[in-house]
Scaffold this active site. Structure first.
Site, mmCIF file in Angstrom:
data_model
loop_
_atom_site.group_PDB
_atom_site.id
_atom_site.type_symbol
_atom_site.label_atom_id
_atom_site.label_comp_id
_atom_site.label_asym_id
_atom_site.label_seq_id
_atom_site.Cartn_x
_atom_site.Cartn_y
_atom_site.Cartn_z
ATOM 1 N N LYS A 70 61.504 97.454 54.611
ATOM 2 C CA LYS A 70 60.923 97.383 55.960
ATOM 3 C C LYS A 70 61.309 98.632 56.730
ATOM 4 O O LYS A 70 62.486 99.035 56.723
ATOM 5 C CB LYS A 70 61.480 96.144 56.690
ATOM 6 C CG LYS A 70 60.838 95.914 58.043
ATOM 7 C CD LYS A 70 59.545 95.132 57.942
ATOM 8 C CE LYS A 70 58.768 95.052 59.246
ATOM 9 N NZ LYS A 70 57.906 96.226 59.466
ATOM 10 N N LYS A 94 70.573 98.271 59.275
ATOM 11 C CA LYS A 94 70.117 97.690 60.542
ATOM 12 C C LYS A 94 69.667 96.242 60.327
ATOM 13 O O LYS A 94 70.071 95.335 61.072
ATOM 14 C CB LYS A 94 68.953 98.540 61.072
ATOM 15 C CG LYS A 94 68.421 98.144 62.406
ATOM 16 C CD LYS A 94 67.205 99.005 62.792
ATOM 17 C CE LYS A 94 67.516 100.485 62.740
ATOM 18 N NZ LYS A 94 66.403 101.316 63.239
ATOM 19 N N LYS A 106 61.315 103.644 54.756
ATOM 20 C CA LYS A 106 60.841 104.521 55.844
ATOM 21 C C LYS A 106 59.888 105.539 55.243
ATOM 22 O O LYS A 106 60.035 105.931 54.082
ATOM 23 C CB LYS A 106 62.022 105.257 56.488
ATOM 24 C CG LYS A 106 61.713 105.789 57.878
ATOM 25 C CD LYS A 106 61.936 104.716 58.922
ATOM 26 C CE LYS A 106 61.905 105.263 60.330
ATOM 27 N NZ LYS A 106 62.588 104.368 61.266
ATOM 28 N N THR A 190 62.036 97.668 71.123
ATOM 29 C CA THR A 190 63.137 98.593 70.832
ATOM 30 C C THR A 190 63.916 98.883 72.118
ATOM 31 O O THR A 190 65.158 98.796 72.146
ATOM 32 C CB THR A 190 62.580 99.887 70.205
ATOM 33 O OG1 THR A 190 61.796 99.527 69.060
ATOM 34 C CG2 THR A 190 63.700 100.824 69.801
ATOM 35 N N ASN A 221 58.466 105.740 73.378
ATOM 36 C CA ASN A 221 58.503 104.276 73.346
ATOM 37 C C ASN A 221 59.924 103.753 73.590
ATOM 38 O O ASN A 221 60.159 102.961 74.513
ATOM 39 C CB ASN A 221 57.956 103.792 71.998
ATOM 40 C CG ASN A 221 58.088 102.295 71.832
ATOM 41 O OD1 ASN A 221 59.106 101.799 71.382
ATOM 42 N ND2 ASN A 221 57.076 101.556 72.242
ATOM 43 N N SER A 350 59.259 93.031 64.827
ATOM 44 C CA SER A 350 58.370 93.195 63.661
ATOM 45 C C SER A 350 58.512 91.999 62.719
ATOM 46 O O SER A 350 57.536 91.500 62.151
ATOM 47 C CB SER A 350 58.706 94.482 62.906
ATOM 48 O OG SER A 350 58.096 95.593 63.508
#
Ligand SMILES: NC(=O)C1=CN([C@@H]2O[C@H](COP(=O)(O)OP(=O)(O)OC[C@H]3O[C@@H](n4cnc5c(N)ncnc54)[C@H](OP(=O)(O)O)[C@@H]3O)[C@@H](O)[C@H]2O)C=CC1
Ligand SMILES: O=C(O)CCC(=O)C(=O)O
Length: 418
Positions: A70, A94, A106, A190, A221, A350
């Protein structure tokens, strides 16, 4: 980047730092420090004028022992194989830190999307989606937004994937627009976890957030939402920056007005709420109570760390401090609350989006925010329990101890490791 620090080596050093507080063999730790696989590809894409341009693109799948890979997709000229390897590793720890059932991945394309038309960015994105297709899927690898990507790009990837697979599978990607199966609250998630971490950190350290002055580096963001929500806690945002530089007002300004100005003009420069313009380095070393790096890796190196005046740093960006900066700030008693906790709101919502997609049952924003608060405050408690139990050198190391134990437990208990 501010110096020659390789983010992948920073990740490995962070794991080594935590190893001192864990009783694992060096063989076990070695398994935790390398990606399982990295896709490195080139995208040959037709431009609006009929010419063809070639772009380098990557997807790193670091570790899938706790669930599907993810993590986001980044568009930036700085994207490299080692950068996505580091970012995918940070995703593993994380997701483990906040205890959601994912591994880490990623991806990125090495280019500046602002130099291209919307139709060119769409063709580049769809070309990448075709390369990603064999790797991704709602039970395999689930991309999401990161720097310079958002709902638009996620929708294109979902559409390309579903067309090629002849299916409907909204959970193949998160961070979509609500009309395409996106979750309420994902855009703000976030920044919201940065705010929640800040609130818990001030409370734990016995400091008053309502008296705090705040500087934020990076106003996209993560940074702009964090500024807005921390402003709502009563703190005083006095300086913010983007790639064009920083704006400052010692009396503070409305974080929303600064974002409106950036949306209207494309830059913070000329923001009427500010009394002066500063360089990014001046912002990082300002006399404030709270500093929030929310741009890219390695923003604060050892030299800058020596001049940081903030008492508390909450990391909205991934990897904004070099290992040398960590050492300097620890020696100087600056409390650093790490990225793998503070910015985990994005991947947590998410996760909620993926759950909603799979159930075809959608939540109100209030439920999303309540569940997010529960996840982040629980992870914060896990952090301080481990920090106090191990007497770890700093909060980052303690958070890695929590996360690494969860990854090793999954691998060992699940019979993944012999
Ligand atoms: N989006 C998400 O959900 C998540 C993001 N993150 C991390 O947060 C960080 C920011 O991501 P995000 O907010 O999504 O990205 P955005 O693209 O939305 O914003 C990035 C911001 O950083 C600014 N910036 C870039 N370089 C510099 C610099 N040298 N000095 C000051 N500002 C700079 C950009 O300026 P300009 O506008 O001028 O380009 C922009 O304002 C990244 O590390 C990302 O990995 C982490 C978890 C989730
Ligand atoms: O939302 C996600 O899945 C990942 C977000 C991300 O890339 C990150 O946390 O760095």
């Amino acid at each position: 980047m501010s110096d020659e620090v390789n983010p992948f080596e920073s990740l490995q050093e962070q794991i080594d730092d935590a190893a001192a507080y864990l009783e694992y063999s060096t063989d076990v730790l070695e398994r935790l420090k390398h990606p399982e696989r990295v896709l490195e590809t080139t995208l040959s894409v037709e431009m609006d004028d009929g010419s063809v341009e070639v772009f380098e693109a990557f997807r790193s799948q670091f570790n899938g022992d706790r669930g599907p890979y993810k993590g986001g997709i980044r568009y930036h000229p700085q994207v490299s194989r080692d950068e996505v390897k580091a970012l995918s590793g940070w995703m593993v720890y994380k997701c483990a830190a906040v205890n959601i059932p994912y591994g880490g991945g990623k991806g990125g394309i090495k280019f500046d999307p602002r130099q291209y038309s919307a139709s060119e960015v769409e063709r580049i994105t769809r070309s990448f989606a075709k390369e990603l297709r064999p790797l991704i899927g709602e039970d395999r690898d689930i991309p999401a937004p990161d720097v310079n990507t958002g709902q638009r790009e996620m929708n294109w990837i979902k559409d390309t994937y579903e067309t090629l697979e002849n299916t409907t599978e909204p959970g193949v990607i998160t961070g979509k627009a609500p009309e395409s199966g996106g979750s309420a609250g994902r855009v703000e998630a976030t920044g919201r976890s940065v705010m929640l971490t800040t609130r818990e950190a001030f409370d734990y350290l016995g400091k008053d957030i309502e008296r705090a002055t705040v500087a934020v580096q990076g106003y996209g963001n993560a940074g702009s939402v964090a500024a807005k929500l921390i402003d709502d806690l009563g703190a005083n945002v006095v300086a913010v920056s983007d790639s064009s530089g920083a704006v400052h007002n010692p009396d503070g300004f409305d974080a929303r007005a600064a974002k409106d100005h950036k949306n209207e003009t494309g830059s913070l420069a000329g923001f009427e709420g500010a009394t002066e313009e500063l360089s990014n380095e001046e912002l990082l070393t300002m006399d404030v109570d709270l500093l929030i790096p929310a741009a890219l890796e390695n923003a604060i190196d050892g030299d800058i760390a020596n001049h940081v005046q903030a008492d508390i740093i909450v990391e909205a960006a991934n990897g904004p401090l070099t290992p040398r900066a960590d050492d300097v700030l620890s020696e100087r008693d600056v409390a650093v609350f790490p990225d793998i906790l503070a910015n985990a709101g994005g991947v947590t919502v998410s996760y909620f989006e993926w759950v909603q997609n799979r159930q075809r049952f959608y939540w109100e924003e209030e439920r999303v925010n309540d569940e997010l608060e529960r996840v982040i405050t629980t992870a914060f408690e896990d952090l301080v329990d481990t920090y106090e139990r191990t007497d770890a050198e700093d909060f980052r190391t303690a958070m890695y101890v929590v996360a690494i134990e969860r990854v090793v437990d999954a691998a060992e208990e699940g019979g993944i490791w012999p």
